[in-house]
Scaffold this motif. Structure first.
Motif, short mmCIF file in Angstrom:
data_model
loop_
_atom_site.label_atom_id
_atom_site.label_comp_id
_atom_site.label_asym_id
_atom_site.label_seq_id
_atom_site.Cartn_x
_atom_site.Cartn_y
_atom_site.Cartn_z
N PRO A 14 6.21 -5.01 -10.29
CA PRO A 14 5.10 -4.00 -10.69
C PRO A 14 3.65 -4.44 -10.06
CG PRO A 14 5.43 -5.71 -12.52
CD PRO A 14 6.50 -5.95 -11.49
N ALA A 15 3.68 -4.20 -8.68
CA ALA A 15 2.46 -4.62 -7.98
C ALA A 15 2.31 -3.87 -6.65
CB ALA A 15 2.66 -6.11 -7.65
N MET A 16 1.01 -3.97 -6.20
CA MET A 16 0.79 -3.48 -4.80
C MET A 16 0.29 -4.54 -4.11
SD MET A 16 -2.91 -1.29 -5.62
CE MET A 16 -3.82 -1.92 -4.28
N TYR A 66 10.46 -1.16 -0.34
CA TYR A 66 9.79 0.39 -0.88
C TYR A 66 10.02 1.23 0.41
CZ TYR A 66 7.07 3.85 -2.69
OH TYR A 66 6.64 4.90 -3.24
N GLU A 67 9.21 0.76 1.33
CA GLU A 67 8.96 1.72 2.83
C GLU A 67 10.52 1.97 3.37
OE1 GLU A 67 6.48 1.19 6.70
OE2 GLU A 67 8.16 -0.41 6.55
N GLN A 68 11.38 1.26 3.29
CA GLN A 68 12.66 1.71 3.74
C GLN A 68 13.17 2.69 2.63
OE1 GLN A 68 14.02 1.30 6.75
NE2 GLN A 68 12.06 0.36 7.29
N SER A 116 -5.58 -2.20 4.01
CA SER A 116 -4.63 -1.46 3.86
C SER A 116 -3.97 -1.48 2.47
CB SER A 116 -3.50 -1.64 4.83
OG SER A 116 -2.95 -2.90 4.63
N TYR A 117 -3.16 -0.64 2.12
CA TYR A 117 -2.48 -0.73 0.62
C TYR A 117 -1.04 -0.11 0.92
CZ TYR A 117 -7.24 -0.55 -0.61
OH TYR A 117 -8.68 -0.73 -0.76
N GLU A 118 -0.17 -1.22 0.46
CA GLU A 118 1.23 -1.03 0.37
C GLU A 118 1.84 -1.20 -1.28
OE1 GLU A 118 3.41 -2.07 4.35
OE2 GLU A 118 2.19 -3.74 3.66
N PHE A 119 3.05 -1.13 -1.48
CA PHE A 119 3.52 -1.13 -2.84
C PHE A 119 4.90 -1.64 -2.87
CE2 PHE A 119 0.46 2.11 -2.06
CZ PHE A 119 -0.43 1.95 -3.12
N CYS A 120 5.10 -2.21 -4.05
CA CYS A 120 6.36 -3.21 -4.11
C CYS A 120 7.47 -2.10 -5.04
CB CYS A 120 6.24 -4.11 -5.04
SG CYS A 120 5.08 -5.43 -4.31
N GLU A 144 -4.21 9.65 -2.11
CA GLU A 144 -3.41 9.30 -3.02
C GLU A 144 -2.34 8.49 -2.59
OE1 GLU A 144 -2.79 10.58 -7.19
OE2 GLU A 144 -4.12 12.24 -6.57
N VAL A 145 -1.87 7.49 -2.77
CA VAL A 145 -0.65 6.94 -2.60
C VAL A 145 -0.06 5.78 -3.51
CG1 VAL A 145 -0.75 7.03 0.06
CG2 VAL A 145 -1.67 5.20 -1.01
N GLY A 146 1.21 5.71 -3.55
CA GLY A 146 1.62 4.83 -4.81
C GLY A 146 3.12 4.46 -4.49
#
Length: 862
Positions: free
Chosen positions: A144-146, A306-308, A136-140, A49-51
């Motif tokens: 409101p998006a991935m 978001y990563e930072q 791969s999956y990343e998130f904004c 699970e990630v998000g």
């Protein structure tokens, strides 16, 4: 299979960070913090699970295919085709098909992939002679998006035509009610080859789902699920025909089951790759085009932002460093979870239990997590307490807040709800760490109401009666409860502390303290079972509840039982609850599946034996056992237990382990296929309890009146360093040396005779502790506010000024290399209430007396 090798220390963001180097996927990132945090893992059973703030995803059995997508904007909805919660791994919301040259079409990703994980992203990869596949999956952060990325590399020796099909089910289920919404109308926009799925339904918040293409353009698409057929079958349009997808748009007047399906084609030379990037999100009907237009140009920056954000949360100022790579990496991971597990809810980003499986705000999860966060992030705690009281009903705090049907709903905490206790405890801790009296003045009416409500459950025997068996939120069978009683005792004492500091209800504080003392006496006399050597529950008819519950372990941590009973409690837990490989069972015996009628469970909600409440392994159970071991002076054992059952490395090496700070684990050692399996692998309060336990292991102590230190360095450890909020300022605490006693302690380079942080030193910037033989007497602990302390070497006297309220019972412990000669309180020699203990050449003096005034002076002569 765990693949790691631990590397060197480097300086990152003003902290020394242990860098863990794992084998890299083909997608390299020039980011030291990412490299430090990520884990590569391979297994056949992992749940992932990630998000991010607006979207969360769940996958099962190490597959890269999505089982669930949770959207949180404009309201909580999910794409989740499952019809059985306990078998939700068998239902997929996304599928991917691949055809190479003249080869057969095939659905890919059904088997386990190796993956690279952080709490905010995941990369799956697989390599064979024909292809290298990376999904791969990343998130904004701000939209409101991935972002889903599929990279297919030609790994053969000849050029081939690669055809890729993606299929996303787009029917929604609503929050809480979980009503299926499988009728929508669709639009297609050539800008980004975007499919829009529109729900004219207030229960979905009139949501608009979008899937846009940012890199590779599709050759065909369709949106009608009725026409394309079911995914992962041979009857699916793409699998069953050689023609392009039909490009159907669903008319607004005739809504049907929506999907977002695309087919991509590209000729690839050996070593070349096709990159499909889909931006998947949810917004209000009519917002989609502006949102998609922005994201097509800025999705890289938004996901990087978001990563930072999460990496800053994991590695910024306010860290714990022990020199043990496993412990320290888990601390960073836990901090990252605290940053990542937060979702949009009614106009705010608020803490949530996990990335995808829960769409609710639970006060309980936030309060327990913030018991750890208060050590290093008082801003977060203040924000969370503010949110809780904002959603109170009058002065009654909420239990949960969520979207239901067509509006936001609040469940309020009833009189038998444990949230009241944890709310009082966290509020008091916030006051001790922040000195923010203004905030506590605002909270005080809600704190008072919580105390008023829970005290209605105190019966004539001075025990708290409740329906729930322990910490659970299921079951209904009335009787006196150890867990609720011990929490009530602590909450009452915290309330007297808050009232004293704020000078509120001064005439009542002594009354509440007396009640707490009576309740503690009854807890020990009525609920301590000499046969089991454990704190137990009773049933309404006066019979014993034969079960052993984890909640009783907190009595040791809160010092509500004596040293002998602490050791006995821990031993009973070890004998009856301990699984050496996984941790502590939630309860024993595991027979709650047979007691459905007695405890008024809803069906088998407690679970089969070894599952969920009925003997599953929960992270706070492991934390409470760790804390009980620490309180029983078994710190080395606590360290071993914590490393084996609570660190990522320990969890990964355990049966059916994986990288996880989980909600619970299956403890059925009789079945090797399920033993140790994790459910909900990224759980907020699991991360919180890990950090809380680690602070306690390193020696942070906190009673109702102050913060103090009882430092511990494990064998081979040279130093520990951590940040701690005291008086609203982040202080760096460093410990060196060896042994159970403090040789010297310095506040801002000034030697000071107290392990209890005195009020006059609350604004220090650093505290340096050296372990060894004490070179002078020092205050080890006290149950009042310590205003100041001084050791006069010429007179050989240790003096201290203590603050509480008249009649408050104080106990102060002093450690010294010399035997004390006499003790004076306000100039009068104390003859009673003194207790000496000698350990070789070290003396521990325990002083007990009642405060004569608000502030009293104690002087010990040597």
């Amino acid at each position: 299979m765990l693949r790691t090798r631990y590397g060197l220390f480097i300086s990152i963001i003003s902290v020394v960070t242990v860098i863990l180097f794992f084998s890299c996927s083909s997608r390299q990132r020039d980011n030291f913090l990412y490299e430090a945090l990520k884990i590569n893992f391979k297994s056949e059973h992992a749940q992932i699970e990630v998000g991010g703030p607006f979207v969360g995803i769940a996958m099962h059995n190490s597959s890269p295919l999505l089982n669930r997508i949770s959207f949180f904007y404009p309201v909580a909805n999910s794409i989740d085709p499952s019809t059985d919660y306990w078998h939700r791994d068998q239902f997929r919301s996304m599928c991917v098909g691949l055809k190479i040259g003249d080869g057969a079409k095939q659905w890919i990703g059904l088997e386990p992939y190796e993956y690279q994980l952080t709490p905010y992203s995941v990369v799956f990869y697989k390599k064979d002679t024909e292809t290298i596949i990376e999904i791969s999956y990343e998130f904004c952060k701000n939209k409101p998006a991935m972002v889903a990325r599929i990279e297919i590399t030609n790994n053969s020796r000849q050029p081939e035509l690669f055809e890729l099909c993606t299929h996303l089910e787009a029917s929604l289920k609503t929050s809480h009610t979980y009503a299926l919404k499988d009728k929508a109308w669709t639009e297609y926009d050539t800008t980004g080859s975007t499919i829009y799925i529109n729900y004219d339904d207030s229960e979905t918040g009139n949501a608009q789902i979008f899937v846009a293409n940012a890199v590779e353009s599709p050759r065909s698409f369709t949106t009608n699920g009725e026409t394309i057929g079911p995914p992962l079958t041979n009857t699916h349009w793409w699998m069953n025909t050689t023609t392009a997808l039909p490009g159907e748009i669903i008319n607004r007047d005739s809504p049907q089951r929506p999907v977002a399906a695309f087919v991509y084609r590209r000729n690839l030379a050996p070593g070349q790759k096709m990159t499909v990037v889909q931006i998947i999100g949810s917004c209000r009907t009519g917002e989609g085009r502006d949102t998609v237009s922005y994201l097509l140009n800025n999705y890289v920056q938004d996901t990087s932002s978001y990563e930072q954000f999460v990496l800053n949360g994991a590695y910024r100022e306010g860290q714990i460093e022990t020199g043990d790579t496993s412990i320290d990496h888990s601390a960073h991971w836990a901090r990252a979870i605290l940053a990542a597990n937060a979702h949009y809810l009614d106009g705010q980003i608020v803490p949530m239990p996990c990335p995808a499986e829960y769409n609710f705000y639970f006060t309980h999860d936030v309060l327990l997590t913030d018991l750890a966060a208060i050590h290093f992030d008082i801003t977060r705690v203040k924000r969370d307490l503010t949110f809780i009281v904002k959603h109170a009903d009058g002065q009654i705090i909420p239990h949960a807040y969520y979207w239901k049907d067509d509006r936001y709903a609040t469940e309020f905490a009833g009189a038998d709800n444990w949230n009241h206790f944890w709310f009082v405890l966290l509020s008091a801790r916030y006051l001790r760490h922040s000195d923010d009296k203004k905030m506590l003045e605002d909270l005080y009416p809600y704190i008072s109401k919580s105390i008023e409500l829970v005290m209605t459950n105190k019966r004539e025997n001075d025990l708290i009666w409740a329906y729930r068996p322990d910490w659970w939120d299921i079951g209904k069978s009335l009787g006196p409860r150890s867990y609720m009683t011990l929490l009530a005792i602590r909450a009452l004492r915290e309330f007297t502390y808050i009232s004293t500091v704020l000078n509120r209800n001064v005439s009542e504080v002594s009354y509440y303290e007396d009640i707490a003392s009576h309740m503690q006496k009854q807890l020990n006399e009525k609920l301590w079972d000499t046969d089991q050597n454990y704190l137990i529950n009773y049933l309404e008819d006066g019979n014993k509840d034969s079960h052993v519950y984890i909640g009783s372990l907190l009595a040791a941590h809160f010092n509500l039982i004596d040293s002998d009973r602490k050791r006995a409690l821990v031993q009973t837990a070890s004998n009856k609850l301990l699984d050496e490989k996984l941790g502590i069972y939630n309860a024993f015996p595991m027979d709650f599946h047979l007691l459905t009628d007695f405890f008024t469970f809803s069906g088998n909600e407690a679970g089969d034996p070894f599952v969920y409440m009925n003997g599953g392994i929960w992270p706070h159970g492991n934390a409470w056992y760790t804390l009980a071991l620490i309180s029983a002076d078994k710190k080395a054992e606590a360290l071993r237990f914590m490393k084996n059952t609570m660190t990522l490395e320990g969890i990964m090496k355990s049966p059916n382990g994986q990288p996880a700070m989980y909600e619970y684990r299956n403890s059925n050692y009789r079945d090797s296929t399920t033993y140790g399996k994790v459910d909900k692998p990224q759980f907020l309060w699991a991360a919180g309890w890990y950090l809380y336990s680690l602070y306690n292991l390193l020696g942070v102590r906190e009673n109702e009146w102050n913060i103090s230190f009882e430092p511990f360095l494990f064998e081979g450890q040279q130093k520990s360093q951590y940040s701690l909020f005291v008086g609203g300022r982040l202080v760096t605490v460093s410990t060196v040396g060896s042994g159970p006693y403090i040789s010297s302690i310095q506040y801002d380079d000034t030697t000071y005779p107290s392990a209890v942080i005195p009020e006059e030193k609350a604004l220090s910037r650093k505290i340096d502790i050296a372990l060894g033989t004490p070179n002078c007497p020092y205050v080890a602990s006290t149950t009042s506010i310590l205003l100041s302390s001084n050791y006069d070497r010429k007179e050989k006297t240790l003096s201290m000024d203590l603050k509480a309220f008249p009649r408050h019972r104080n106990t102060t412990d002093i450690i010294s290399p010399w035997r004390p000669k006499s003790v004076f309180v306000n100039g009068i020699e104390l003859k009673d209430g003194l207790n000496f203990q000698r350990d070789d050449d070290i003396y521990r003096l325990s002083i007990s007396f009642s405060h004569q005034s608000i502030s009293d002076t104690v002087v010990v002569h040597y």
